[in-house]
Design a protein around this motif. Sequence first.
Motif, PDB file in Angstrom:
ATOM      1  N   CYS A 153       0.630  -1.348   0.358  1.00  0.00           N
ATOM      2  CA  CYS A 153       0.250  -0.322   0.189  1.00  0.00           C
ATOM      3  C   CYS A 153       1.174   1.077   0.016  1.00  0.00           C
ATOM      4  O   CYS A 153       1.665   1.425   0.710  1.00  0.00           O
ATOM      5  CB  CYS A 153      -0.733   0.234   1.339  1.00  0.00           C
ATOM      6  SG  CYS A 153      -2.005  -1.687   1.566  1.00  0.00           S
ATOM      7  N   GLY A 154       0.676   1.715  -1.100  1.00  0.00           N
ATOM      8  CA  GLY A 154       0.972   3.313  -0.843  1.00  0.00           C
ATOM      9  C   GLY A 154       2.064   3.228  -1.233  1.00  0.00           C
ATOM     10  O   GLY A 154       2.548   2.480  -2.061  1.00  0.00           O
ATOM     11  N   THR A 155       3.427   4.063  -0.654  1.00  0.00           N
ATOM     12  CA  THR A 155       4.358   4.002  -0.649  1.00  0.00           C
ATOM     13  C   THR A 155       5.108   2.657  -1.180  1.00  0.00           C
ATOM     14  O   THR A 155       6.557   1.791  -2.305  1.00  0.00           O
ATOM     15  CB  THR A 155       5.991   4.851   0.170  1.00  0.00           C
ATOM     16  OG1 THR A 155       5.113   5.968   0.332  1.00  0.00           O
ATOM     17  CG2 THR A 155       7.823   4.625  -0.127  1.00  0.00           C
ATOM     18  N   SER A 156       4.714   1.253   0.330  1.00  0.00           N
ATOM     19  CA  SER A 156       5.114  -0.261  -0.625  1.00  0.00           C
ATOM     20  C   SER A 156       5.127  -0.425  -1.915  1.00  0.00           C
ATOM     21  O   SER A 156       5.481  -1.475  -2.496  1.00  0.00           O
ATOM     22  CB  SER A 156       4.622  -0.985   1.005  1.00  0.00           C
ATOM     23  OG  SER A 156       5.115  -0.321   1.675  1.00  0.00           O
TER      24      SER A 156
ATOM     25  N   GLU B  87      -5.327   6.016   0.045  1.00  0.00           N
ATOM     26  CA  GLU B  87      -5.123   5.218   1.760  1.00  0.00           C
ATOM     27  C   GLU B  87      -6.436   4.018   1.744  1.00  0.00           C
ATOM     28  O   GLU B  87      -6.303   3.841   2.512  1.00  0.00           O
ATOM     29  CB  GLU B  87      -5.303   6.430   2.578  1.00  0.00           C
ATOM     30  CG  GLU B  87      -3.153   6.424   2.953  1.00  0.00           C
ATOM     31  CD  GLU B  87      -2.465   7.264   2.779  1.00  0.00           C
ATOM     32  OE1 GLU B  87      -3.738   8.702   3.373  1.00  0.00           O
ATOM     33  OE2 GLU B  87      -1.859   7.296   3.168  1.00  0.00           O
TER      34      GLU B  87
ATOM     35  N   GLU C  39      -6.019   0.614   1.788  1.00  0.00           N
ATOM     36  CA  GLU C  39      -5.364   0.108   2.004  1.00  0.00           C
ATOM     37  C   GLU C  39      -6.001  -0.902   3.315  1.00  0.00           C
ATOM     38  O   GLU C  39      -5.820  -1.185   3.531  1.00  0.00           O
ATOM     39  CB  GLU C  39      -4.800   1.155   2.857  1.00  0.00           C
ATOM     40  CG  GLU C  39      -3.648   2.353   2.018  1.00  0.00           C
ATOM     41  CD  GLU C  39      -2.368   3.042   2.357  1.00  0.00           C
ATOM     42  OE1 GLU C  39      -2.128   2.504   3.648  1.00  0.00           O
ATOM     43  OE2 GLU C  39      -1.997   3.473   1.677  1.00  0.00           O
TER      44      GLU C  39
ATOM     45  N   SER D 176       4.538  -4.076   3.941  1.00  0.00           N
ATOM     46  CA  SER D 176       3.948  -3.450   4.508  1.00  0.00           C
ATOM     47  C   SER D 176       4.762  -2.922   6.431  1.00  0.00           C
ATOM     48  O   SER D 176       5.136  -3.737   7.261  1.00  0.00           O
ATOM     49  CB  SER D 176       2.617  -3.972   5.868  1.00  0.00           C
ATOM     50  OG  SER D 176       2.092  -2.638   6.507  1.00  0.00           O
ATOM     51  N   CYS D 177       6.025  -2.268   6.220  1.00  0.00           N
ATOM     52  CA  CYS D 177       6.484  -1.731   6.785  1.00  0.00           C
ATOM     53  C   CYS D 177       6.330  -1.977   8.257  1.00  0.00           C
ATOM     54  O   CYS D 177       7.072  -2.137   9.031  1.00  0.00           O
ATOM     55  CB  CYS D 177       6.838  -0.126   6.701  1.00  0.00           C
ATOM     56  SG  CYS D 177       7.519   0.240   5.143  1.00  0.00           S
ATOM     57  N   GLY D 178       4.868  -1.246   8.620  1.00  0.00           N
ATOM     58  CA  GLY D 178       3.748  -1.129   9.639  1.00  0.00           C
ATOM     59  C   GLY D 178       3.924  -2.591   9.920  1.00  0.00           C
ATOM     60  O   GLY D 178       3.251  -2.637  11.051  1.00  0.00           O
TER      61      GLY D 178
ATOM     62  N   ALA E 141      -0.805  -3.346   7.224  1.00  0.00           N
ATOM     63  CA  ALA E 141      -2.355  -2.651   6.713  1.00  0.00           C
ATOM     64  C   ALA E 141      -3.045  -4.581   6.057  1.00  0.00           C
ATOM     65  O   ALA E 141      -2.744  -5.525   5.896  1.00  0.00           O
ATOM     66  CB  ALA E 141      -1.141  -2.924   4.881  1.00  0.00           C
TER      67      ALA E 141
ATOM     68  N   GLY F 186       6.594   7.607  11.984  1.00  0.00           N
ATOM     69  CA  GLY F 186       5.359   6.819  11.372  1.00  0.00           C
ATOM     70  C   GLY F 186       6.188   7.007   9.819  1.00  0.00           C
ATOM     71  O   GLY F 186       4.438   6.356   8.868  1.00  0.00           O
TER      72      GLY F 186
ATOM     73  N   SER G 271       7.035   6.791   7.400  1.00  0.00           N
ATOM     74  CA  SER G 271       7.690   4.643   6.521  1.00  0.00           C
ATOM     75  C   SER G 271       8.008   4.825   4.812  1.00  0.00           C
ATOM     76  O   SER G 271       8.614   3.882   4.612  1.00  0.00           O
ATOM     77  CB  SER G 271       6.966   3.816   6.878  1.00  0.00           C
ATOM     78  OG  SER G 271       5.515   3.698   5.971  1.00  0.00           O
TER      79      SER G 271
ATOM     80  N   ASN H 169      -7.285   5.832   7.482  1.00  0.00           N
ATOM     81  CA  ASN H 169      -7.259   5.020   6.980  1.00  0.00           C
ATOM     82  C   ASN H 169      -7.653   4.600   9.098  1.00  0.00           C
ATOM     83  O   ASN H 169      -7.098   5.660   9.507  1.00  0.00           O
ATOM     84  CB  ASN H 169      -6.213   4.137   7.215  1.00  0.00           C
ATOM     85  CG  ASN H 169      -5.254   4.178   6.421  1.00  0.00           C
ATOM     86  OD1 ASN H 169      -4.319   4.601   7.437  1.00  0.00           O
ATOM     87  ND2 ASN H 169      -4.029   3.546   5.214  1.00  0.00           N
TER      88      ASN H 169
ATOM     89  N   LYS I 286      -4.778   3.246  10.456  1.00  0.00           N
ATOM     90  CA  LYS I 286      -3.380   3.499  11.191  1.00  0.00           C
ATOM     91  C   LYS I 286      -3.440   4.705  11.207  1.00  0.00           C
ATOM     92  O   LYS I 286      -2.612   4.956  12.542  1.00  0.00           O
ATOM     93  CB  LYS I 286      -2.071   2.886   9.926  1.00  0.00           C
ATOM     94  CG  LYS I 286      -0.420   3.207   9.926  1.00  0.00           C
ATOM     95  CD  LYS I 286       0.282   2.358   9.105  1.00  0.00           C
ATOM     96  CE  LYS I 286       0.553   3.398   8.134  1.00  0.00           C
ATOM     97  NZ  LYS I 286       1.450   2.514   7.365  1.00  0.00           N
TER      98      LYS I 286
ATOM     99  N   ARG J  32      -2.947   6.575  14.653  1.00  0.00           N
ATOM    100  CA  ARG J  32      -1.891   7.751  15.534  1.00  0.00           C
ATOM    101  C   ARG J  32      -2.225   8.710  15.782  1.00  0.00           C
ATOM    102  O   ARG J  32      -1.622   9.136  16.314  1.00  0.00           O
ATOM    103  CB  ARG J  32      -0.856   7.388  14.010  1.00  0.00           C
ATOM    104  CG  ARG J  32       0.300   8.393  13.932  1.00  0.00           C
ATOM    105  CD  ARG J  32       1.427   8.498  12.342  1.00  0.00           C
ATOM    106  NE  ARG J  32       1.840   7.454  11.351  1.00  0.00           N
ATOM    107  CZ  ARG J  32       1.191   7.324  10.583  1.00  0.00           C
ATOM    108  NH1 ARG J  32       1.175   8.513   9.816  1.00  0.00           N
ATOM    109  NH2 ARG J  32       1.929   5.576   9.713  1.00  0.00           N
TER     110      ARG J  32
HETATM  111  C1  F1P Z   1       1.192   1.955   3.331  1.00  0.00           C
HETATM  112  C2  F1P Z   1       0.925   3.825   4.250  1.00  0.00           C
HETATM  113  C3  F1P Z   1       2.223   4.477   3.585  1.00  0.00           C
HETATM  114  C4  F1P Z   1       2.032   5.871   3.863  1.00  0.00           C
HETATM  115  C5  F1P Z   1       1.414   5.744   5.148  1.00  0.00           C
HETATM  116  C6  F1P Z   1      -0.360   5.438   4.725  1.00  0.00           C
HETATM  117  O1  F1P Z   1       2.489   1.640   5.014  1.00  0.00           O
HETATM  118  O2  F1P Z   1       0.747   3.772   2.424  1.00  0.00           O
HETATM  119  O3  F1P Z   1       3.030   4.192   3.157  1.00  0.00           O
HETATM  120  O4  F1P Z   1       3.118   6.538   3.877  1.00  0.00           O
HETATM  121  O5  F1P Z   1       1.143   6.128   6.467  1.00  0.00           O
HETATM  122  O6  F1P Z   1       0.280   3.898   4.352  1.00  0.00           O
HETATM  123  P1  F1P Z   1       2.685   0.064   5.141  1.00  0.00           P
HETATM  124  O7  F1P Z   1       1.986  -1.090   4.931  1.00  0.00           O
HETATM  125  O8  F1P Z   1       4.095   0.390   4.631  1.00  0.00           O
HETATM  126  O9  F1P Z   1       3.292   0.487   6.393  1.00  0.00           O
END
Ligand code: F1P
Length: 571
Positions: A90-93, A133, A136, A162-164, A167, A239, A241, A494, A496, A500
């Motif tokens: 999602c997003g940057t990932s 978003e 996600e 998913s960095c965090g 997702a 946060g 990411s 979303n 996340k 936050r």
């Molecule tokens: C996915 C993501 C990030 C974006 C924002 C919302 O996060 O889209 O890329 O910068 O924080 O979430 P993740 O699933 O890679 O943690």
Amino acid sequence: MREWESPDYEPRLPVSEKSNPLTRDIDRASACCIVRMLQACDAQMFQEETGATYQRLLSDRVVQTVMEVARRVEVVLKEPQGGLVVLSGCGTSGRLAFLTASGFNRELRTRDHSSLFSYIVAGGDRALLSSQEAPEDDANLGILSLKKACEGKTRVLFIGISCGLSAPFVAGQLDFCLQHPEVYTPVLLGFNPPHQASDEPIPGCTFTFHSVVQRMQELVRREEAFLITPAVGPEAVSGSSRMKGGSATKILLDVILSAAHAATFTNTPITYKGVVQHMRAYEKTLEVTYAQSEGIAALVEAAGQSLCRGRRVCYLGWGSLAVLGLIDASECEPTFGADYEDVRGFTRGGYSELNNNEGPLTSLGSQFCIAHQDFLRFVLPTLSDQDTVLLIYTQDDVSDVVTLARTVRGKTSNLHAVHHHTDEHAAAAAQQEDINKLCLSTVRVTWSTATSESLVHMQRELSTKLLLNAVSTGAHILKGKIYQNHMIDVQVTNSKLYRRATRLLQKLSAHPEHRCEEALLKAIHRVDELTADISSSDVTTHAHAARDRSMAESHLEQEPIIREAVEAWLS
Ligand code: F1P
């Protein structure tokens, strides 16, 4: 032990959401100091594991798993019939999944192979260029897009990013893989230890991200599932990411896929040493890039001034470096509450070069007009010296760059260049001289001729990512869009981001969690008292309602510098 690694440091937060002790006052720092802080944060990616607190990028277990996954990719490359490697996020990932899959498919084409890498980004291709978003949070959408990408395939290596570790879109896909082991082998890439995966309920699903990870952990020993989850330290902006999370994603995907390519096409076995060497080459990339910190700070300053004056920053890129410009620009909206016009990216050939799944997206609106031609027609006529234009290119593009630089110079003198070159290419020196004369500043990043062309290509990409992340983050900090080291002008779009936002209110007000959530809900739904309906709705419903609301909306209209707005509000 480093401060953020201590079990007492922000104990309720996963690493990817903790605040970085190095950047507590980044909102009051000069451009030079901002760049130095970002450099120190990025360097944390390569710190060694201490006292078995967290696995790190270079930890033994991580390197071993990278090798195992690379071997699985190698199998697909060697026996392509019915096989596919899917990169999804999602997003940057998801955007980095796209960049990596496209790059390696291009390499396959040069060897007359058909494409074996697919990408999925939550929200489809429009999410490559803009923030989407809501998808996600949709686990079923994740499953549907995975099924669609894998139609007719019999062996799929699925890499969910998913960095965090949070997702739902990716959790749904991993769960689907676990249910169909005859076809799918799941790999999870993220930057928290597995036990910190999100346990937030997912509407309509019986699993959480956490429970999926637990099931995967049971399969790890039999190599039926893989977890690559090193910690890279808290982000410079808590946060965010897109920064280290994104960089480490790119590093790991590059290392895995290129090891598999080398094993398949040049008979180079996948070894521990080879993987570590490749990772170290990225550590070197950080050094080479930040050796230009003065030049980068000048770009931050120029971009910051443009944004402070309500003007814009444009990245004009060539090749895959342009894609990194598109990606960086697309992230400013959700991260800093920016308008899409504030920071925009353009690539020379537009969609024909982008080669995305869904083809041209220009009909979706001006935000999706991404070719240099579009820039010349629609943006250039509106520019003045107060706008910043940044050219991003390698020596292969210089003749094209000179032509464009001359045209842009006619409208604004606030023109800058980031030039990646190897010393071998003296031939283009005269044209580079012309570019230097046209530009207010030039950052020259020099790559060693002793390194292979494909590695330099990947290093340039990471270097450009670091540099542009520094420019856009630094510029928005100078504009006042960060409070201490927290993004605050974000949309709570979303689950996340909802969590936050609640935590941020707690931190700022020192009130208990339930009161902060109440305050957030009142703001989102614009009511003075919460109705039973609102209180009983789930997070996704709230995120839906919040989509058009900026968290700090009214306060920020009166006081655009976040720290002052928050302090005035708290007092
Ligand atoms: C996915 C993501 C990030 C974006 C924002 C919302 O996060 O889209 O890329 O910068 O924080 O979430 P993740 O699933 O890679 O943690």
